[in-house]
Design a protein around this motif. Structure first.
Motif, short mmCIF file in Angstrom:
data_model
loop_
_atom_site.label_atom_id
_atom_site.label_comp_id
_atom_site.label_asym_id
_atom_site.label_seq_id
_atom_site.Cartn_x
_atom_site.Cartn_y
_atom_site.Cartn_z
N VAL A 35 -6.45 -16.44 -7.65
CA VAL A 35 -6.49 -17.73 -6.65
C VAL A 35 -5.08 -17.61 -5.92
N ARG A 36 -4.07 -17.15 -6.71
CA ARG A 36 -2.66 -17.17 -6.26
C ARG A 36 -2.68 -16.20 -4.97
N LEU A 37 -3.19 -14.98 -5.04
CA LEU A 37 -3.40 -13.97 -4.10
C LEU A 37 -4.32 -14.57 -3.03
N ALA A 38 -5.09 -15.34 -2.99
CA ALA A 38 -6.00 -15.80 -2.09
C ALA A 38 -5.27 -16.90 -1.27
N LEU A 39 -4.61 -17.60 -1.93
CA LEU A 39 -3.69 -18.79 -1.23
C LEU A 39 -2.57 -18.20 -0.36
N LEU A 40 -1.85 -17.16 -1.03
CA LEU A 40 -0.76 -16.55 -0.25
C LEU A 40 -1.36 -15.74 1.12
N GLU A 41 -2.72 -15.14 0.82
CA GLU A 41 -3.01 -14.41 2.04
C GLU A 41 -3.57 -15.52 2.96
N ALA A 42 -3.92 -16.51 2.55
CA ALA A 42 -4.13 -17.73 3.72
C ALA A 42 -3.17 -18.35 4.26
N ASP A 43 -1.82 -17.71 3.87
CA ASP A 43 -0.64 -18.13 4.58
C ASP A 43 -0.07 -19.65 3.98
N VAL A 44 -0.46 -19.97 2.65
CA VAL A 44 0.05 -21.17 2.15
C VAL A 44 1.55 -20.83 1.88
N ASN A 45 2.33 -22.02 1.83
CA ASN A 45 3.95 -21.83 1.43
C ASN A 45 3.72 -21.44 -0.07
N PHE A 46 4.78 -20.45 -0.25
CA PHE A 46 4.98 -19.84 -1.54
C PHE A 46 5.37 -20.64 -2.70
N LYS A 47 6.23 -21.86 -2.31
CA LYS A 47 6.41 -22.81 -3.40
C LYS A 47 5.42 -23.85 -3.57
N VAL A 48 4.35 -23.85 -2.73
CA VAL A 48 3.25 -24.64 -2.97
C VAL A 48 2.24 -24.09 -3.99
N VAL A 49 2.28 -22.50 -3.55
CA VAL A 49 1.22 -21.90 -4.21
C VAL A 49 1.63 -21.80 -5.91
N LYS A 50 2.79 -21.68 -6.04
CA LYS A 50 3.54 -21.52 -7.35
C LYS A 50 3.09 -22.97 -8.30
N GLN A 51 3.34 -24.07 -7.39
CA GLN A 51 3.51 -25.22 -7.98
C GLN A 51 1.60 -25.51 -8.41
N PHE A 52 0.82 -25.13 -7.50
CA PHE A 52 -0.56 -25.47 -7.71
C PHE A 52 -1.06 -24.65 -8.79
#
Length: 447
Positions: A35-52
Protein backbone atom coordinates in the motif's frame (compact mmCIF):
# COMPACT_ATOMS: atom_id res chain seq x y z
CA UNK A 1 -9.48 8.05 -15.12
CA UNK A 2 -7.34 9.28 -12.25
CA UNK A 3 -6.18 6.73 -9.67
CA UNK A 4 -6.07 3.96 -12.29
CA UNK A 5 -2.54 2.83 -11.42
CA UNK A 6 -3.19 3.23 -7.69
CA UNK A 7 -6.51 1.38 -7.98
CA UNK A 8 -4.89 -1.56 -9.81
CA UNK A 9 -2.12 -1.85 -7.20
CA UNK A 10 -4.45 -1.55 -4.19
CA UNK A 11 -7.02 -3.96 -5.63
CA UNK A 12 -4.32 -6.57 -6.32
CA UNK A 13 -2.97 -6.12 -2.79
CA UNK A 14 -6.31 -6.39 -0.96
CA UNK A 15 -7.35 -9.35 -3.13
CA UNK A 16 -4.63 -11.41 -1.42
CA UNK A 17 -6.12 -10.77 2.00
CA UNK A 18 -9.85 -10.64 1.13
CA UNK A 19 -10.88 -14.24 1.72
CA UNK A 20 -8.43 -15.12 4.49
CA UNK A 21 -9.98 -16.85 7.50
CA UNK A 22 -7.02 -15.82 9.62
CA UNK A 23 -4.92 -12.68 9.25
CA UNK A 24 -1.59 -12.34 11.03
CA UNK A 25 0.45 -9.26 11.83
CA UNK A 26 2.92 -10.42 9.15
CA UNK A 27 0.07 -10.41 6.56
CA UNK A 28 -0.88 -6.87 7.54
CA UNK A 29 2.76 -5.75 7.44
CA UNK A 30 3.24 -7.18 3.94
CA UNK A 31 0.00 -5.60 2.76
CA UNK A 32 0.95 -2.20 4.17
CA UNK A 33 4.33 -2.34 2.43
CA UNK A 34 2.48 -2.76 -0.89
CA UNK A 35 0.00 0.00 0.00
CA UNK A 36 2.87 2.37 0.90
CA UNK A 37 4.55 1.74 -2.47
CA UNK A 38 1.26 2.16 -4.35
CA UNK A 39 0.56 5.52 -2.67
CA UNK A 40 4.10 6.83 -3.22
CA UNK A 41 3.95 5.80 -6.90
CA UNK A 42 0.65 7.71 -7.15
CA UNK A 43 2.60 10.83 -6.08
CA UNK A 44 0.91 11.11 -2.68
CA UNK A 45 2.77 13.33 -0.21
CA UNK A 46 5.32 11.29 1.79
CA UNK A 47 4.11 12.51 5.21
CA UNK A 48 0.51 11.73 4.25
CA UNK A 49 1.51 8.18 3.22
CA UNK A 50 3.40 7.63 6.48
CA UNK A 51 0.45 8.77 8.58
CA UNK A 52 -2.07 6.75 6.54
CA UNK A 53 -0.05 3.50 6.79
CA UNK A 54 0.42 4.00 10.54
CA UNK A 55 -3.32 4.49 11.13
CA UNK A 56 -4.37 1.49 9.03
CA UNK A 57 -1.71 -0.76 10.59
CA UNK A 58 -2.77 0.13 14.14
CA UNK A 59 -6.44 -0.55 13.42
CA UNK A 60 -5.80 -3.67 11.29
CA UNK A 61 -3.87 -5.51 14.02
CA UNK A 62 -6.36 -4.54 16.71
CA UNK A 63 -8.53 -7.04 18.59
CA UNK A 64 -11.69 -6.03 16.70
CA UNK A 65 -10.21 -7.12 13.36
CA UNK A 66 -8.05 -10.09 14.35
CA UNK A 67 -10.79 -11.83 16.36
CA UNK A 68 -13.61 -11.17 13.86
CA UNK A 69 -15.12 -14.00 11.78
CA UNK A 70 -13.98 -12.32 8.53
CA UNK A 71 -10.64 -10.63 9.32
CA UNK A 72 -9.74 -10.22 5.62
CA UNK A 73 -12.93 -8.27 4.96
CA UNK A 74 -12.43 -6.23 8.14
CA UNK A 75 -8.93 -5.15 7.03
CA UNK A 76 -10.37 -3.98 3.68
CA UNK A 77 -13.10 -2.10 5.58
CA UNK A 78 -10.40 -0.35 7.62
CA UNK A 79 -8.48 0.61 4.44
CA UNK A 80 -11.67 2.02 2.88
CA UNK A 81 -12.59 4.02 6.00
CA UNK A 82 -9.10 5.51 6.34
CA UNK A 83 -8.93 6.29 2.60
CA UNK A 84 -12.29 8.06 2.93
CA UNK A 85 -11.03 9.99 5.96
CA UNK A 86 -7.84 10.93 4.09
CA UNK A 87 -9.97 12.64 1.38
CA UNK A 88 -12.14 14.52 3.86
CA UNK A 89 -14.47 11.96 5.43
CA UNK A 90 -17.73 13.29 4.05
CA UNK A 91 -18.95 15.53 1.26
CA UNK A 92 -18.34 19.24 1.91
CA UNK A 93 -21.35 21.13 0.58
CA UNK A 94 -21.34 24.52 -1.07
CA UNK A 95 -22.17 27.55 1.11
CA UNK A 96 -25.47 29.43 0.93
CA UNK A 97 -25.53 33.05 2.16
CA UNK A 98 -28.26 34.10 4.61
CA UNK A 99 -29.06 36.96 2.26
CA UNK A 100 -28.52 36.33 -1.46
CA UNK A 101 -26.50 36.49 -3.52
CA UNK A 102 -23.96 33.90 -2.33
CA UNK A 103 -20.58 35.15 -3.61
CA UNK A 104 -18.01 32.65 -4.87
CA UNK A 105 -14.49 33.79 -5.70
CA UNK A 106 -12.63 31.51 -8.13
CA UNK A 107 -8.82 31.56 -7.85
CA UNK A 108 -5.92 29.58 -9.26
CA UNK A 109 -2.88 29.61 -11.52
CA UNK A 110 -3.07 30.03 -15.29
CA UNK A 111 -3.73 26.79 -17.15
CA UNK A 112 -5.63 25.06 -14.33
CA UNK A 113 -8.95 25.55 -16.16
CA UNK A 114 -10.36 28.28 -13.88
CA UNK A 115 -12.53 30.12 -16.43
CA UNK A 116 -14.02 26.90 -17.84
CA UNK A 117 -14.61 25.61 -14.30
CA UNK A 118 -16.41 28.86 -13.44
CA UNK A 119 -18.86 28.10 -16.26
CA UNK A 120 -19.19 24.45 -15.23
CA UNK A 121 -19.92 25.39 -11.62
CA UNK A 122 -22.55 27.95 -12.73
CA UNK A 123 -24.15 25.25 -14.89
CA UNK A 124 -24.17 22.78 -11.98
CA UNK A 125 -25.72 25.36 -9.62
CA UNK A 126 -28.55 25.98 -12.08
CA UNK A 127 -29.09 22.37 -13.13
CA UNK A 128 -28.71 20.49 -9.84
CA UNK A 129 -29.51 23.16 -7.24
CA UNK A 130 -32.08 25.19 -9.22
CA UNK A 131 -30.18 28.46 -8.62
CA UNK A 132 -29.73 31.61 -10.76
CA UNK A 133 -25.98 32.25 -11.27
CA UNK A 134 -24.38 35.53 -12.38
CA UNK A 135 -20.81 35.54 -13.75
CA UNK A 136 -18.28 38.34 -13.35
CA UNK A 137 -15.26 38.56 -15.72
CA UNK A 138 -12.52 40.05 -13.50
CA UNK A 139 -9.46 38.64 -15.30
CA UNK A 140 -8.26 41.68 -17.27
CA UNK A 141 -4.73 40.40 -17.99
CA UNK A 142 -4.95 37.11 -19.86
CA UNK A 143 -5.66 37.70 -23.54
CA UNK A 144 -9.22 36.67 -24.42
CA UNK A 145 -10.12 35.67 -20.82
CA UNK A 146 -13.14 38.00 -20.81
CA UNK A 147 -14.15 36.81 -24.28
CA UNK A 148 -13.85 33.18 -23.15
CA UNK A 149 -16.18 33.71 -20.19
CA UNK A 150 -18.65 35.62 -22.38
CA UNK A 151 -18.65 32.74 -24.88
CA UNK A 152 -19.31 30.26 -22.06
CA UNK A 153 -22.11 32.51 -20.77
CA UNK A 154 -23.67 32.62 -24.24
CA UNK A 155 -23.39 28.84 -24.56
CA UNK A 156 -25.13 28.34 -21.20
CA UNK A 157 -27.53 31.25 -21.68
CA UNK A 158 -26.24 32.98 -18.52
CA UNK A 159 -25.39 36.64 -17.83
CA UNK A 160 -21.72 37.66 -17.80
CA UNK A 161 -20.78 41.06 -16.36
CA UNK A 162 -17.66 42.75 -17.75
CA UNK A 163 -16.27 46.27 -18.12
CA UNK A 164 -13.43 45.38 -20.51
CA UNK A 165 -9.75 45.24 -19.60
CA UNK A 166 -9.16 48.94 -18.78
CA UNK A 167 -11.09 49.01 -15.47
CA UNK A 168 -9.55 47.63 -12.25
CA UNK A 169 -10.70 44.11 -11.23
CA UNK A 170 -11.91 45.43 -7.83
CA UNK A 171 -14.17 48.00 -9.54
CA UNK A 172 -15.51 45.36 -11.96
CA UNK A 173 -16.35 43.13 -9.00
CA UNK A 174 -17.97 45.98 -7.04
CA UNK A 175 -20.26 46.99 -9.92
CA UNK A 176 -20.96 43.36 -10.83
CA UNK A 177 -22.15 42.44 -7.33
CA UNK A 178 -24.35 45.54 -7.23
CA UNK A 179 -26.00 44.52 -10.51
CA UNK A 180 -26.49 40.92 -9.28
CA UNK A 181 -28.22 42.25 -6.14
CA UNK A 182 -30.46 44.57 -8.15
CA UNK A 183 -31.52 41.74 -10.45
CA UNK A 184 -31.98 39.20 -7.62
CA UNK A 185 -29.47 36.53 -8.62
CA UNK A 186 -28.79 33.66 -6.19
CA UNK A 187 -25.06 33.15 -6.83
CA UNK A 188 -22.27 35.40 -8.07
CA UNK A 189 -19.18 33.68 -9.50
CA UNK A 190 -16.08 35.87 -9.86
CA UNK A 191 -13.48 34.69 -12.40
CA UNK A 192 -10.23 36.24 -11.14
CA UNK A 193 -6.83 36.52 -12.80
CA UNK A 194 -4.18 33.83 -12.58
CA UNK A 195 -0.44 33.77 -13.21
CA UNK A 196 2.01 31.14 -14.35
CA UNK A 197 3.40 31.27 -10.82
CA UNK A 198 2.45 32.82 -7.46
CA UNK A 199 3.66 36.42 -7.01
CA UNK A 200 2.93 39.29 -4.62
CA UNK A 201 1.16 41.43 -7.25
CA UNK A 202 -1.37 38.64 -7.98
CA UNK A 203 -1.96 37.93 -4.31
CA UNK A 204 -2.48 41.60 -3.47
CA UNK A 205 -5.10 41.88 -6.21
CA UNK A 206 -6.88 38.76 -4.93
CA UNK A 207 -6.77 40.07 -1.34
CA UNK A 208 -8.32 43.37 -2.56
CA UNK A 209 -11.13 41.49 -4.31
CA UNK A 210 -11.68 39.34 -1.22
CA UNK A 211 -11.93 42.39 1.03
CA UNK A 212 -14.37 44.14 -1.30
CA UNK A 213 -16.55 41.13 -2.23
CA UNK A 214 -16.54 39.41 1.19
CA UNK A 215 -17.06 36.04 -0.53
CA UNK A 216 -18.92 33.14 1.09
CA UNK A 217 -16.63 30.69 -0.73
CA UNK A 218 -13.08 31.07 -2.07
CA UNK A 219 -12.39 28.14 -4.36
CA UNK A 220 -8.93 27.23 -5.56
CA UNK A 221 -9.00 25.55 -8.97
CA UNK A 222 -6.12 23.07 -9.26
CA UNK A 223 -5.02 20.86 -12.16
CA UNK A 224 -4.91 17.28 -10.80
CA UNK A 225 -2.25 16.43 -13.41
CA UNK A 226 0.33 18.57 -11.54
CA UNK A 227 0.61 16.07 -8.67
CA UNK A 228 2.68 17.30 -5.72
CA UNK A 229 2.88 20.82 -7.16
CA UNK A 230 -0.89 21.05 -6.72
CA UNK A 231 -0.41 20.56 -2.97
CA UNK A 232 2.23 23.34 -2.83
CA UNK A 233 -0.07 25.71 -4.78
CA UNK A 234 -2.95 24.91 -2.39
CA UNK A 235 -0.75 25.64 0.64
CA UNK A 236 0.43 28.99 -0.78
CA UNK A 237 -3.05 30.18 -1.81
CA UNK A 238 -4.46 29.06 1.53
CA UNK A 239 -1.80 31.01 3.46
CA UNK A 240 -2.63 34.18 1.52
CA UNK A 241 -6.41 33.93 1.05
CA UNK A 242 -7.67 31.34 3.54
CA UNK A 243 -9.48 29.38 0.81
CA UNK A 244 -12.67 27.49 1.71
CA UNK A 245 -12.29 24.61 -0.72
CA UNK A 246 -10.57 23.09 -3.73
CA UNK A 247 -11.87 22.15 -7.18
CA UNK A 248 -9.70 19.55 -8.90
CA UNK A 249 -9.79 19.63 -12.71
CA UNK A 250 -8.79 16.92 -15.22
CA UNK A 251 -9.47 14.09 -12.78
CA UNK A 252 -10.64 12.06 -15.78
CA UNK A 253 -7.18 12.34 -17.35
CA UNK A 254 -4.09 10.18 -17.03
CA UNK A 255 -3.27 11.46 -13.55
CA UNK A 256 -1.95 9.35 -10.69
CA UNK A 257 -4.33 10.95 -8.18
CA UNK A 258 -1.72 12.02 -5.62
CA UNK A 259 -3.07 15.58 -5.46
CA UNK A 260 -6.57 14.42 -4.50
CA UNK A 261 -5.21 12.21 -1.75
CA UNK A 262 -2.76 14.81 -0.39
CA UNK A 263 -4.50 18.20 -0.56
CA UNK A 264 -7.03 17.55 2.20
CA UNK A 265 -4.37 16.43 4.69
CA UNK A 266 -1.73 19.02 3.85
CA UNK A 267 -3.85 22.17 3.28
CA UNK A 268 -6.65 21.11 5.68
CA UNK A 269 -9.23 22.29 3.14
CA UNK A 270 -11.90 20.08 1.54
CA UNK A 271 -12.12 19.11 -2.12
CA UNK A 272 -15.61 20.36 -3.03
CA UNK A 273 -15.89 19.51 -6.73
CA UNK A 274 -14.00 17.54 -9.37
CA UNK A 275 -13.82 18.09 -13.14
CA UNK A 276 -14.40 14.81 -14.99
CA UNK A 277 -14.27 15.93 -18.64
CA UNK A 278 -14.34 18.85 -21.03
CA UNK A 279 -18.10 19.31 -21.44
CA UNK A 280 -19.97 21.97 -19.47
CA UNK A 281 -21.79 19.33 -17.40
CA UNK A 282 -18.59 17.47 -16.49
CA UNK A 283 -18.27 18.79 -12.92
CA UNK A 284 -19.33 16.67 -9.93
CA UNK A 285 -19.58 17.24 -6.18
CA UNK A 286 -16.72 15.35 -4.52
CA UNK A 287 -17.80 12.44 -2.31
CA UNK A 288 -14.77 10.97 -0.43
CA UNK A 289 -16.52 7.68 0.39
CA UNK A 290 -17.65 7.10 -3.19
CA UNK A 291 -14.14 7.88 -4.50
CA UNK A 292 -12.62 5.45 -1.97
CA UNK A 293 -15.06 2.76 -3.19
CA UNK A 294 -14.04 3.38 -6.79
CA UNK A 295 -10.32 3.24 -5.95
CA UNK A 296 -10.81 -0.10 -4.17
CA UNK A 297 -12.93 -1.54 -7.00
CA UNK A 298 -16.20 -1.54 -5.07
CA UNK A 299 -18.07 0.55 -7.65
CA UNK A 300 -19.99 3.78 -7.22
CA UNK A 301 -23.69 3.05 -7.55
CA UNK A 302 -24.92 6.35 -6.06
CA UNK A 303 -23.09 8.48 -8.63
CA UNK A 304 -24.34 6.17 -11.39
CA UNK A 305 -27.94 6.58 -10.19
CA UNK A 306 -27.56 10.37 -9.94
CA UNK A 307 -26.20 10.55 -13.49
CA UNK A 308 -29.13 8.44 -14.72
CA UNK A 309 -31.69 10.59 -12.90
CA UNK A 310 -30.18 13.77 -14.34
CA UNK A 311 -29.96 12.53 -17.93
CA UNK A 312 -32.69 9.94 -18.51
CA UNK A 313 -36.27 10.95 -19.31
CA UNK A 314 -38.54 9.02 -16.91
CA UNK A 315 -41.55 8.92 -19.27
CA UNK A 316 -39.38 7.66 -22.12
CA UNK A 317 -37.91 5.03 -19.77
CA UNK A 318 -41.41 3.68 -18.95
CA UNK A 319 -42.32 3.64 -22.63
CA UNK A 320 -39.07 1.81 -23.41
CA UNK A 321 -39.72 -0.82 -20.74
CA UNK A 322 -43.08 -1.54 -22.39
CA UNK A 323 -41.34 -1.88 -25.77
CA UNK A 324 -38.83 -4.33 -24.27
CA UNK A 325 -41.66 -6.48 -22.94
CA UNK A 326 -43.58 -6.49 -26.21
CA UNK A 327 -40.46 -6.84 -28.38
CA UNK A 328 -41.43 -3.68 -30.30
CA UNK A 329 -38.03 -2.04 -29.71
CA UNK A 330 -36.88 -0.32 -32.96
CA UNK A 331 -33.62 1.13 -34.27
CA UNK A 332 -35.00 4.62 -33.54
CA UNK A 333 -35.50 3.58 -29.90
CA UNK A 334 -31.96 2.19 -29.86
CA UNK A 335 -30.56 5.54 -31.10
CA UNK A 336 -32.56 7.40 -28.47
CA UNK A 337 -31.31 5.12 -25.66
CA UNK A 338 -27.74 5.39 -26.90
CA UNK A 339 -27.98 9.19 -26.81
CA UNK A 340 -29.36 9.20 -23.26
CA UNK A 341 -26.69 6.84 -21.96
CA UNK A 342 -23.88 8.73 -23.70
CA UNK A 343 -25.07 11.99 -22.12
CA UNK A 344 -24.23 10.43 -18.73
CA UNK A 345 -20.51 10.39 -19.59
CA UNK A 346 -17.90 8.09 -21.17
CA UNK A 347 -19.29 4.53 -21.29
CA UNK A 348 -16.11 2.88 -19.99
CA UNK A 349 -16.24 5.15 -16.91
CA UNK A 350 -19.91 4.27 -16.30
CA UNK A 351 -19.11 0.55 -16.48
CA UNK A 352 -16.33 0.97 -13.90
CA UNK A 353 -18.85 2.48 -11.45
CA UNK A 354 -20.73 -0.83 -11.36
CA UNK A 355 -19.91 -2.90 -8.24
CA UNK A 356 -17.75 -5.90 -9.09
CA UNK A 357 -16.89 -4.61 -12.58
CA UNK A 358 -13.20 -4.90 -11.67
CA UNK A 359 -13.65 -8.66 -11.10
CA UNK A 360 -15.52 -9.33 -14.34
CA UNK A 361 -13.24 -10.83 -16.93
CA UNK A 362 -12.26 -8.35 -19.62
CA UNK A 363 -13.93 -5.37 -17.93
CA UNK A 364 -10.86 -4.30 -15.96
CA UNK A 365 -9.16 -3.09 -19.16
CA UNK A 366 -12.30 -2.13 -21.08
CA UNK A 367 -12.06 0.75 -23.52
CA UNK A 368 -15.19 1.81 -25.36
CA UNK A 369 -14.34 3.00 -28.86
CA UNK A 370 -16.45 6.16 -29.36
CA UNK A 371 -15.68 5.97 -33.11
CA UNK A 372 -17.39 2.58 -33.30
CA UNK A 373 -20.49 4.08 -31.66
CA UNK A 374 -20.39 6.82 -34.29
CA UNK A 375 -20.23 4.18 -37.04
CA UNK A 376 -23.29 2.41 -35.59
CA UNK A 377 -25.19 5.72 -35.51
CA UNK A 378 -24.22 6.44 -39.14
CA UNK A 379 -25.52 3.02 -40.28
CA UNK A 380 -28.86 3.48 -38.46
CA UNK A 381 -29.31 7.03 -39.80
CA UNK A 382 -28.82 5.69 -43.35
CA UNK A 383 -31.92 3.47 -42.98
CA UNK A 384 -35.40 4.53 -44.03
CA UNK A 385 -38.14 4.97 -41.40
CA UNK A 386 -39.66 1.64 -42.40
CA UNK A 387 -36.30 -0.15 -42.19
CA UNK A 388 -35.69 1.18 -38.68
CA UNK A 389 -39.08 -0.12 -37.56
CA UNK A 390 -38.91 -3.44 -39.44
CA UNK A 391 -35.26 -4.54 -39.85
CA UNK A 392 -36.45 -7.90 -41.24
CA UNK A 393 -37.24 -6.20 -44.61
CA UNK A 394 -33.59 -5.22 -45.10
CA UNK A 395 -32.54 -7.47 -48.00
CA UNK A 396 -29.20 -7.59 -49.85
CA UNK A 397 -29.81 -4.52 -52.06
CA UNK A 398 -31.00 -2.46 -49.07
CA UNK A 399 -27.88 -3.49 -47.14
CA UNK A 400 -25.69 -2.31 -50.01
CA UNK A 401 -27.51 1.05 -50.07
CA UNK A 402 -27.22 1.48 -46.26
CA UNK A 403 -23.50 0.63 -46.37
CA UNK A 404 -22.90 3.13 -49.15
CA UNK A 405 -24.95 5.86 -47.43
CA UNK A 406 -23.14 5.46 -44.10
CA UNK A 407 -19.65 5.02 -45.54
CA UNK A 408 -19.32 1.63 -43.80
CA UNK A 409 -18.89 -1.92 -45.16
CA UNK A 410 -21.70 -4.41 -45.85
CA UNK A 411 -20.08 -6.68 -43.21
CA UNK A 412 -20.54 -3.95 -40.57
CA UNK A 413 -24.20 -3.50 -41.58
CA UNK A 414 -24.75 -7.29 -41.36
CA UNK A 415 -23.05 -7.44 -37.96
CA UNK A 416 -25.21 -4.63 -36.56
CA UNK A 417 -28.45 -6.23 -37.81
CA UNK A 418 -27.47 -9.57 -36.27
CA UNK A 419 -26.47 -7.98 -32.93
CA UNK A 420 -29.70 -5.97 -32.85
CA UNK A 421 -31.82 -9.10 -33.26
CA UNK A 422 -29.83 -10.90 -30.55
CA UNK A 423 -30.25 -7.91 -28.23
CA UNK A 424 -34.04 -7.86 -28.81
CA UNK A 425 -34.29 -11.58 -27.94
CA UNK A 426 -32.19 -11.09 -24.80
CA UNK A 427 -34.25 -8.08 -23.65
CA UNK A 428 -37.48 -10.02 -24.19
CA UNK A 429 -36.13 -12.92 -22.11
CA UNK A 430 -35.01 -10.55 -19.35
CA UNK A 431 -38.39 -8.85 -19.41
CA UNK A 432 -40.11 -12.24 -19.09
CA UNK A 433 -37.95 -13.05 -16.08
CA UNK A 434 -38.94 -9.75 -14.52
CA UNK A 435 -42.63 -10.44 -15.14
CA UNK A 436 -42.46 -13.91 -13.60
CA UNK A 437 -40.42 -12.63 -10.69
CA UNK A 438 -37.57 -15.04 -11.34
CA UNK A 439 -35.09 -12.20 -10.79
CA UNK A 440 -36.14 -10.37 -7.69
CA UNK A 441 -35.91 -6.61 -8.01
CA UNK A 442 -34.52 -6.74 -11.57
CA UNK A 443 -34.43 -3.34 -13.29
CA UNK A 444 -33.34 -2.46 -16.80
CA UNK A 445 -30.05 -0.56 -16.92
CA UNK A 446 -30.23 3.25 -16.68
CA UNK A 447 -34.00 3.19 -15.95
Amino acid sequence: MAFEGLADRLQTTIQKIRGKGKVTEADVKEMMREVRLALLEADVNFKVVKQFVKKVSERAVGQEVMKSLTPGQQVIKVVKEELTELMGGEQSKIAVAKRPPTVIMMSGLQGAGKTTTTGKLANLLRKSYNRKPFLIAADIYRPAAIKQLETIGKQLNMPVFSLGDKVSPAEIVRQGIEKAKEEHYDYVLIDTAGRLHIDEELMQELRDIKELADPDEIFLVVDAMTGQDAVNVAENFNDQLDITGVILTKLDGDTRGGAALSIRSVAQKPIKFVGMGEKMDALEPFHPERMASRILGMGDVLTLIEKAQANVDEEKAKEMEHKFRTASFTFDDFLDQLGQVRSMGPLDELIKMMPGANKMKGLDNIQVDEKQIGHVEAIIRSMTKEEKERPDIINASRRRRIAKGSGRTIQEVNRLLKQFEEMKKMLKQMSGMQQKGKKKGFKFPFM
